[in-house]
Scaffold this motif. Structure first.
Motif, PDB file in Angstrom:
ATOM      1  N   VAL A   1      56.759  34.710  43.698  1.00 45.53           N
ATOM      2  CA  VAL A   1      55.331  34.643  44.000  1.00 45.53           C
ATOM      3  C   VAL A   1      54.553  34.424  42.709  1.00 45.53           C
ATOM      4  O   VAL A   1      54.741  35.155  41.732  1.00 45.53           O
ATOM      5  CB  VAL A   1      54.855  35.928  44.702  1.00 45.53           C
ATOM      6  N   SER A   2      53.685  33.444  42.707  1.00 45.69           N
ATOM      7  CA  SER A   2      52.906  33.119  41.513  1.00 45.69           C
ATOM      8  C   SER A   2      51.962  34.253  41.131  1.00 45.69           C
ATOM      9  O   SER A   2      51.318  34.862  41.990  1.00 45.69           O
ATOM     10  CB  SER A   2      52.083  31.851  41.756  1.00 45.69           C
ATOM     11  N   ALA A   3      51.858  34.506  39.843  1.00 46.31           N
ATOM     12  CA  ALA A   3      50.888  35.491  39.366  1.00 46.31           C
ATOM     13  C   ALA A   3      49.463  35.061  39.699  1.00 46.31           C
ATOM     14  O   ALA A   3      48.563  35.909  39.842  1.00 46.31           O
ATOM     15  CB  ALA A   3      51.043  35.673  37.863  1.00 46.31           C
ATOM     16  N   TYR A   4      49.258  33.758  39.857  1.00 45.99           N
ATOM     17  CA  TYR A   4      47.920  33.255  40.177  1.00 45.99           C
ATOM     18  C   TYR A   4      47.489  33.603  41.605  1.00 45.99           C
ATOM     19  O   TYR A   4      46.313  33.450  41.951  1.00 45.99           O
ATOM     20  CB  TYR A   4      47.857  31.747  39.967  1.00 45.99           C
ATOM     21  N   GLN A   5      48.437  34.058  42.427  1.00 47.46           N
ATOM     22  CA  GLN A   5      48.092  34.489  43.783  1.00 47.46           C
ATOM     23  C   GLN A   5      47.043  35.598  43.746  1.00 47.46           C
ATOM     24  O   GLN A   5      46.280  35.776  44.695  1.00 47.46           O
ATOM     25  CB  GLN A   5      49.355  34.966  44.522  1.00 47.46           C
ATOM     26  N   SER A   6      46.976  36.331  42.643  1.00 44.83           N
ATOM     27  CA  SER A   6      46.024  37.436  42.546  1.00 44.83           C
ATOM     28  C   SER A   6      44.579  36.987  42.668  1.00 44.83           C
ATOM     29  O   SER A   6      43.711  37.775  43.032  1.00 44.83           O
ATOM     30  CB  SER A   6      46.219  38.182  41.214  1.00 44.83           C
ATOM     31  N   PHE A   7      44.322  35.705  42.355  1.00 44.42           N
ATOM     32  CA  PHE A   7      42.939  35.233  42.488  1.00 44.42           C
ATOM     33  C   PHE A   7      42.808  33.857  43.128  1.00 44.42           C
ATOM     34  O   PHE A   7      41.744  33.517  43.643  1.00 44.42           O
ATOM     35  CB  PHE A   7      42.229  35.220  41.123  1.00 44.42           C
ATOM     36  N   ALA A   8      43.850  33.044  43.110  1.00 41.53           N
ATOM     37  CA  ALA A   8      43.703  31.652  43.537  1.00 41.53           C
ATOM     38  C   ALA A   8      43.331  31.510  45.004  1.00 41.53           C
ATOM     39  O   ALA A   8      42.724  30.516  45.407  1.00 41.53           O
ATOM     40  CB  ALA A   8      44.981  30.874  43.252  1.00 41.53           C
ATOM     41  N   TRP A   9      43.694  32.484  45.839  1.00 42.74           N
ATOM     42  CA  TRP A   9      43.379  32.433  47.271  1.00 42.74           C
ATOM     43  C   TRP A   9      41.997  33.002  47.578  1.00 42.74           C
ATOM     44  O   TRP A   9      41.469  32.820  48.668  1.00 42.74           O
ATOM     45  CB  TRP A   9      44.401  33.276  48.048  1.00 42.74           C
ATOM     46  N   PHE A  10      41.376  33.701  46.619  1.00 43.89           N
ATOM     47  CA  PHE A  10      40.216  34.557  46.854  1.00 43.89           C
ATOM     48  C   PHE A  10      38.996  33.737  47.279  1.00 43.89           C
ATOM     49  O   PHE A  10      38.781  32.626  46.794  1.00 43.89           O
ATOM     50  CB  PHE A  10      39.925  35.329  45.579  1.00 43.89           C
ATOM     51  N   TYR A  11      38.190  34.290  48.168  1.00 43.25           N
ATOM     52  CA  TYR A  11      37.051  33.521  48.689  1.00 43.25           C
ATOM     53  C   TYR A  11      36.037  33.159  47.608  1.00 43.25           C
ATOM     54  O   TYR A  11      35.282  32.205  47.753  1.00 43.25           O
ATOM     55  CB  TYR A  11      36.366  34.278  49.832  1.00 43.25           C
ATOM     56  N   ALA A  12      36.001  33.905  46.506  1.00 42.88           N
ATOM     57  CA  ALA A  12      35.045  33.616  45.426  1.00 42.88           C
ATOM     58  C   ALA A  12      35.611  32.678  44.369  1.00 42.88           C
ATOM     59  O   ALA A  12      34.973  32.438  43.348  1.00 42.88           O
ATOM     60  CB  ALA A  12      34.608  34.926  44.769  1.00 42.88           C
ATOM     61  N   VAL A  13      36.797  32.111  44.618  1.00 44.46           N
ATOM     62  CA  VAL A  13      37.478  31.377  43.557  1.00 44.46           C
ATOM     63  C   VAL A  13      36.731  30.118  43.142  1.00 44.46           C
ATOM     64  O   VAL A  13      36.743  29.750  41.950  1.00 44.46           O
ATOM     65  CB  VAL A  13      38.933  31.057  43.966  1.00 44.46           C
ATOM     66  N   ASN A  14      36.084  29.419  44.056  1.00 44.61           N
ATOM     67  CA  ASN A  14      35.370  28.209  43.657  1.00 44.61           C
ATOM     68  C   ASN A  14      34.229  28.530  42.692  1.00 44.61           C
ATOM     69  O   ASN A  14      34.052  27.856  41.669  1.00 44.61           O
ATOM     70  CB  ASN A  14      34.820  27.475  44.882  1.00 44.61           C
ATOM     71  N   THR A  15      33.456  29.553  43.011  1.00 49.91           N
ATOM     72  CA  THR A  15      32.398  29.978  42.095  1.00 49.91           C
ATOM     73  C   THR A  15      32.992  30.332  40.738  1.00 49.91           C
ATOM     74  O   THR A  15      32.485  29.915  39.689  1.00 49.91           O
ATOM     75  CB  THR A  15      31.640  31.188  42.677  1.00 49.91           C
ATOM     76  N   GLY A  16      34.070  31.109  40.743  1.00 45.25           N
ATOM     77  CA  GLY A  16      34.658  31.539  39.486  1.00 45.25           C
ATOM     78  C   GLY A  16      35.212  30.391  38.656  1.00 45.25           C
ATOM     79  O   GLY A  16      34.958  30.312  37.441  1.00 45.25           O
TER      80      GLY A  16
END
Length: 406
Positions: free
Chosen positions: A129-144
């Motif tokens: 599992v990618s470490a980026y899973q911690s944020f890449a799926w998150f609903y705020a990711v485009n803003t971030g």
């Protein structure tokens, strides 16, 4: 007097055009981007068509460093944001450190990335599992990710009101400008064409199961049978009008003149539906009366009961056949959190060029709706004020008035 918030840049990634002018040319021609799903094997599902962004090669727009940590949705959003800033002629490095903010809309996050990592978890094990899973799926990711890529440290937000979110994000951007932030990057881009994004939409009972791309999504038509999902959306640069003129902005597409949002009652609730109130309040917020609105960009669900409700709300405010109505999203599908932002960008292009795009695939509106639906060919008209309407699953209503730029 409140500070005027104007739009100075557009970035569009849509199923019928990659880039603003390609999209606009296709939209005026009534060209559709709806077709068989290619992003996954949809043959086992009752709905098998969608609006997919054509010709998008992520590596042409996104750095190799960002590729492993971004979903298809975020890559589209980053591309649109870069184009919008370029169109506005804004170099963030030349602005104050906290002078540019970001607010976008979201529906459920980057579900394609999340699905892939969950598949790795159950089929291979946790070490895959990618470490980026911690944020890449998150609903705020485009803003971030937009904020990080362009070093934008002003106010940052994300609005989750499904299809209504693009309008709500732009309404929030206008608030931030009025409170003193010179520039906001705003709008919405979504992409949920994968099994994880597909199954919940089928479960809603609102998706069309007609698998002819030309007949599946027919908003306001007598044979409407539901909606078709799409991906993409639009990012807009919203700017203080005085600041934009002061820096010599190349163009002002228009002003965000009015905004309102309401919430429908729960099923069986005592309150009446609230869409007409959102429309009336947005018009009033712009300092206008209904007769001042020259065109309505409809939410256009394609679900017969919801189309009837929207048509009733529009006739309540404007009278039967009182204003031209169009639904260019019939050529893209409903883009979830990207839909209302794309409709707003389309409205601004209509104001710029004095032309109303047609509703693709629809020959005429069902007479029971009593609306002046623009179909067939584009309709030239002296346009000053446009209304954009959006509804999100769960009772969200939003309306935005844009006024033509000087």
């Amino acid at each position: 007097m409140s500070t005027a918030a104007v739009v100075t840049g557009l970035g569009i990634t849509a199923p019928n055009g990659l880039g603003t002018e390609d999209f606009w040319k296709a939209t005026l021609a009534g060209e559709s981007g709806i077709g068989p799903v290619t992003r996954f094997d949809a043959t086992q599902y009752p709905s098998r068509i969608a609006g997919e962004v054509p010709g998008f090669v992520a590596e042409d727009h996104i750095s190799s460093r960002l590729m492993p940590q971004t979903d298809h949705m975020t890559r589209l959003a980053l591309t649109a944001a870069g184009w919008a800033l370029q169109d506005a002629g804004i170099d963030p490095a030349e602005h104050a450190e906290y002078g540019i903010g970001v607010v976008t809309s979201a529906s459920g996050g980057a579900v394609e990335f999340g699905q892939r990592e969950l598949e790795n978890l159950w089929s291979k094990g946790k070490e895959y599992v990618s470490a980026y899973q911690s944020f890449a799926w998150f609903y705020a990711v485009n803003t971030g990710q937009i904020s990080i890529r362009h070093k934008l440290r002003g106010p940052s937000n994300v609005l989750l009101t499904e299809q209504a979110g693009g309008i709500d994000a732009l309404g929030q951007a206008r608030r931030c400008v009025r409170k003193g932030t010179p520039v906001m990057v705003s709008g919405g881009v979504d992409a949920a064409i994968c099994p994880w994004g597909w199954v919940p939409q089928i479960a809603s009972g609102l998706m069309s199961t007609v698998n002819d791309p030309g007949r599946a999504y027919l908003p306001f038509a007598a044979d409407a049978s539901g909606y078709v999902p799409g991906e993409g959306g639009a990012i807009l640069v919203v700017e203080d009008a005085a600041a934009a003129r002061g820096r010599g902005a190349a163009r002002i597409y228009g002003e965000i003149a009015g905004y309102a949002a309401t919430l429908d009652p729960a099923p069986g609730g005592a309150r009446p539906p609230a869409l007409s109130r959102a429309v009336a309040n947005a018009v009033a917020d712009a300092g206008l009366v209904p007769a001042d609105i020259d065109v309505v960009f409809a939410d256009a669900s394609g679900v017969p009961a919801l189309d009837r409700a929207e048509a009733a709300a529009l006739t309540e405010v404007f009278g039967p056949y009182g204003v031209p109505v169009t639904a260019p999203k019939a050529g893209t599908g409903r883009l979830l959190a990207g839909g209302a932002a794309l409709d707003t960008a389309t409205a601004l292009l209509s104001l710029r060029d004095g032309v109303i795009p047609p509703t693709a695939h629809v020959a005429e509106a069902d007479p029971e709706h009593r609306i002046d639906l623009v179909t067939g060919d584009p309709r030239e008209a002296p346009l000053r004020n446009a209304l954009v309407v959006a509804r999100g699953h769960g009772g969200f209503n939003a309306a935005l008035v844009v006024r033509r730029g000087a």
